[in-house]
Design a protein around this motif. Structure first.
Motif, PDB file in Angstrom:
ATOM      1  N   ASN A 160       0.893  -1.302  -0.023  1.00 15.18           N
ATOM      2  CA  ASN A 160       0.063  -0.006  -0.159  1.00 15.18           C
ATOM      3  C   ASN A 160       0.967   1.103   0.010  1.00 15.18           C
ATOM      4  O   ASN A 160       0.287   2.399   0.005  1.00 15.18           O
ATOM      5  CB  ASN A 160      -0.913  -0.030   1.297  1.00 15.18           C
ATOM      6  N   LEU A 161       2.054   1.076   0.111  1.00 14.05           N
ATOM      7  CA  LEU A 161       2.997   2.476   0.248  1.00 14.05           C
ATOM      8  C   LEU A 161       3.713   2.424  -0.931  1.00 14.05           C
ATOM      9  O   LEU A 161       4.036   1.356  -1.781  1.00 14.05           O
ATOM     10  CB  LEU A 161       3.871   2.303   1.603  1.00 14.05           C
ATOM     11  N   VAL A 163       6.880   3.317  -3.695  1.00 15.08           N
ATOM     12  CA  VAL A 163       8.528   3.099  -3.495  1.00 15.08           C
ATOM     13  C   VAL A 163       9.003   4.473  -2.838  1.00 15.08           C
ATOM     14  O   VAL A 163       8.890   5.448  -3.452  1.00 15.08           O
ATOM     15  CB  VAL A 163       9.134   2.746  -4.905  1.00 15.08           C
ATOM     16  N   GLY A 164       9.789   4.474  -1.973  1.00 17.57           N
ATOM     17  CA  GLY A 164      10.338   5.740  -1.338  1.00 17.57           C
ATOM     18  C   GLY A 164       9.785   5.878  -0.080  1.00 17.57           C
ATOM     19  O   GLY A 164      10.428   6.561   0.812  1.00 17.57           O
ATOM     20  N   GLN A 165       8.754   5.375   0.055  1.00 23.54           N
ATOM     21  CA  GLN A 165       7.918   5.450   1.674  1.00 23.54           C
ATOM     22  C   GLN A 165       8.569   4.444   2.418  1.00 23.54           C
ATOM     23  O   GLN A 165       8.506   3.248   2.156  1.00 23.54           O
ATOM     24  CB  GLN A 165       6.311   5.550   1.429  1.00 23.54           C
ATOM     25  N   ILE A 166       8.700   4.900   3.641  1.00 22.41           N
ATOM     26  CA  ILE A 166       9.055   3.925   4.934  1.00 22.41           C
ATOM     27  C   ILE A 166       8.224   4.324   5.782  1.00 22.41           C
ATOM     28  O   ILE A 166       8.147   5.548   6.323  1.00 22.41           O
ATOM     29  CB  ILE A 166      10.709   3.995   5.040  1.00 22.41           C
ATOM     30  N   GLY A 167       7.641   3.330   6.698  1.00 22.06           N
ATOM     31  CA  GLY A 167       6.559   3.453   7.761  1.00 22.06           C
ATOM     32  C   GLY A 167       6.775   2.962   9.020  1.00 22.06           C
ATOM     33  O   GLY A 167       7.125   1.627   8.545  1.00 22.06           O
ATOM     34  N   THR A 168       6.588   3.529   9.945  1.00 22.54           N
ATOM     35  CA  THR A 168       6.657   2.630  11.256  1.00 22.54           C
ATOM     36  C   THR A 168       5.972   3.647  12.388  1.00 22.54           C
ATOM     37  O   THR A 168       5.531   4.545  12.128  1.00 22.54           O
ATOM     38  CB  THR A 168       7.941   2.234  11.607  1.00 22.54           C
ATOM     39  N   LYS A 169       6.168   2.862  13.604  1.00 24.08           N
ATOM     40  CA  LYS A 169       5.770   3.903  14.702  1.00 24.08           C
ATOM     41  C   LYS A 169       6.321   3.267  15.916  1.00 24.08           C
ATOM     42  O   LYS A 169       6.808   1.999  15.919  1.00 24.08           O
ATOM     43  CB  LYS A 169       4.329   3.663  14.782  1.00 24.08           C
TER      44      LYS A 169
END
Ligand SMILES: CC(=O)N[C@@H](CCC[C@H](N)C(=O)O)C(=O)O
Length: 377
Positions: A160-161, A163-169
Motif C-alpha cells: 500500500n505504500l 516506493v520511497g515511502q518507509i513507515g513505522t511507529k
C-alpha cells in the motif's frame, strides 16, 4: 542498448522462482549459502542451523552487536502474476515479499563484508516466519546466544505504500497471533436421510458464524481484534452428508489479555457446538512465538529521525496493523524496531498476484547501508 539488471533485483528474481514452505527452505538455504560464502570472508563468521543462516560481520572493537533480520520462507499460494520469473514450485509463492527481504539483506551483507565497522553486525536469515515461528525456534534452541544483538531491526514490504515511502511507529506495530485448528466429527450418510446422519458441514458452519460474534459482542470495539478462518474442508460429493469437517484460522489481538479472552470464547463456542449438534470438536489453539511486534521507544525514535532526514525517504507515520510477525518474539528479548518498506503493488500481501516494484530493493539497500553504518560506528 538494454541497461544491466541490478544484481540484487536479479537475486530477487532467482529467489522468487524457488519459494519453499517454512522449515523446508532447502534450495533457498543453498542459494543463500552459495552467495554468502563467495563474499570476501575476512570479517565474516557463519553459523547454519536447520535452514537458518546467521552471519556475523566482526567489528573492529565489537563493544556491541546490531542485528538485521530477514525471513526466507514462502506461502502455499499458486502464483498468478504471469511474471517471466514466476515460481517454478507448484502451489508455493513468495506472496509475502520474503524474496525482496532476502535480496535486501544480501545487498547489505555484500556491502558490510567489505566495510568493517567498530561494532559487530549480525545478519539473521530466518526460516518459517509464516507457519512455525522460526525466530522463536532458533532463539529457544540457543542459536543466537553467542551473538545476540543489543538492537535488532527488520523490515516488511508494504504493497500500500509507494516506493520511497518507509513507515513505522513507536510501540505496537503488529498484532499477536494465535492459530486455530478445529476438527468436527459426526456421522456421514446419504443426502436423502439427514435424520440418520450427523452433518458436520452444518455444525462447522455454525461455529464459523458464532465465533465472528466474539468480535462484535465480546471485544472492546476501541481495542479491536480479528478472527479469520482461512481453510474449511469437508465432504466428498454432493449427495453424501459429511461426517467430518476441518477448519484452520488465526486470532489477532493487540494484548495477551485480549488473546486469552478470545481463546476462552472460542473454546466455549466449540463446546456449545458439541452440545447442540451432538458431535466431537477437537480444538487446538496455539500462540507459538507470534507476540505483538512492539517497537521500542529509543531505537524506533532514532530510526524515524534517520528516515525523516534521508533525502530518498518519504517517512510515513504508520498505524498499528493486524498482520502478525514472529519478529515480535525477538523484540520481546532485545530492543529494536520493525518497519514497512513501500513496494507499491495493486495486490496485497498473500495475494496470488502480489508483485512488488523492484526499484524498492536498491533504494532500501542504499538507505539501510547508511542507517546500519551509523549504528555500528
Ligand atoms: C506479515 C505476515 O503476513 N505475517 C503472517 C504471520 C502468520 C502468523 C501465524 N502463522 C498465523 O497464521 O497467525 C500473517 O499472516 O500476518
Amino acid at each position: 542498448m538494454m541497461s544491466e539488471l541490478n544484481p540484487f533485483i536479479k537475486i530477487r528474481r532467482d529467489l522468487h522462482q524457488i519459494p519453499e514452505i517454512g522449515l523446508l527452505e532447502f534450495k533457498t538455504h543453498a542459494y543463500l549459502m552459495d552467495y554468502i560464502t563467495a563474499l570476501p570472508q575476512e570479517y565474516l563468521e557463519i553459523i547454519e542451523w536447520e535452514t537458518a543462516i546467521i552471519v556475523r560481520v566482526r567489528g573492529k572493537v565489537g563493544a556491541k552487536t546490531i542485528g538485521w533480520r530477514t525471513d526466507i520462507d514462502g506461502l502455499p499460494v499458486s502464483e498468478e502474476t504471469g511474471l517471466p520469473f514466476k515460481s517454478i514450485h507448484p502451489n508455493q509463492m513468495h506472496a509475502c515479499g520474503h524474496d525482496v527481504h532476502m535480496s535486501i539483506a544480501l545487498g547489505l551483507l555484500t556491502y558490510f563484508s567489505e566495510h568493517q565497522g567498530q561494532n559487530h553486525l549480525v545478519f539473521l536469515f530466518q526460516p518459517a516466519e509464516e507457519n512455525a515461528s522460526g525466530g522463536k525456534l532458533l532463539y529457544d534452541a540457543g542459536v543466537l546466544d553467542a551473538w545476540m544483538p543489543d538492537e535488532f531491526y527488520a523490515l516488511h514490504v508494504q504493497p500500500n505504500l509507494k516506493v520511497g515511502q518507509i513507515g513505522t511507529k513507536v510501540g505496537t506495530l503488529f498484532a499477536g497471533t494465535c492459530t486455530i485448528q478445529a476438527k468436527f466429527s459426526g456421522k456421514s450418510g446419504h443426502a436423502a436421510y439427514p435424520h440418520e446422519a450427523n452433518d458436520m458441514i452444518v455444525a462447522a458452519s455454525q461455529f464459523v458464524n458464532q465465533i465472528q460474534t466474539i468480535i462484535s459482542r465480546n471485544v472492546d470495539p476501541i481495542e479491536g481484534a480479528v478472527i479469520t478462518l482461512g481453510t474449511f474442508h469437508a465432504g466428498t460429493t454432493g449427495n453424501i452428508i459429511s461426517g467430518e469437517a476441518s477448519l484452520t484460522g488465526t486470532i489477532r489481538t493487540l494484548t495477551p489479555e485480549m488473546s486469552r479472552l478470545m481463546q476462552e470464547r472460542v473454546r466455549q463456542v466449540a463446546h456449545g457446538i458439541e452440545q447442540s449438534y451432538q458431535c466431537q470438536v477437537e480444538l487446538i489453539l496455539e500462540q507459538g512465538g507470534y507476540y505483538p511486534v512492539v517497537n521500542t521507544e529509543k531505537e524506533t525514535t532514532a530510526l524515524i529521525d534517520f528516515m525523516k532526514d534521508h533525502s530518498k525517504v518519504d517517512f510515513i507515520s504508520s498505524p498499528t496493523a493486524m498482520t502478525g510477525e514472529d519478529f515480535g518474539y525477538l523484540l520481546d528479548k532485545t530492543p529494536g524496531a520493525m518497519f514497512w518498506l513501500g513496494v507499491d503493488s495493486p495486490y496485497g500481501l498473500h495475494h496470488s498476484m502480489m508483485s512488488p516494484k523492484e526499484e524498492a530493493i536498491p533504494l532500501a539497500i542504499e538507505v539501510l547501508e547508511a542507517f546500519l553504518t551509523m549504528k555500528i560506528n
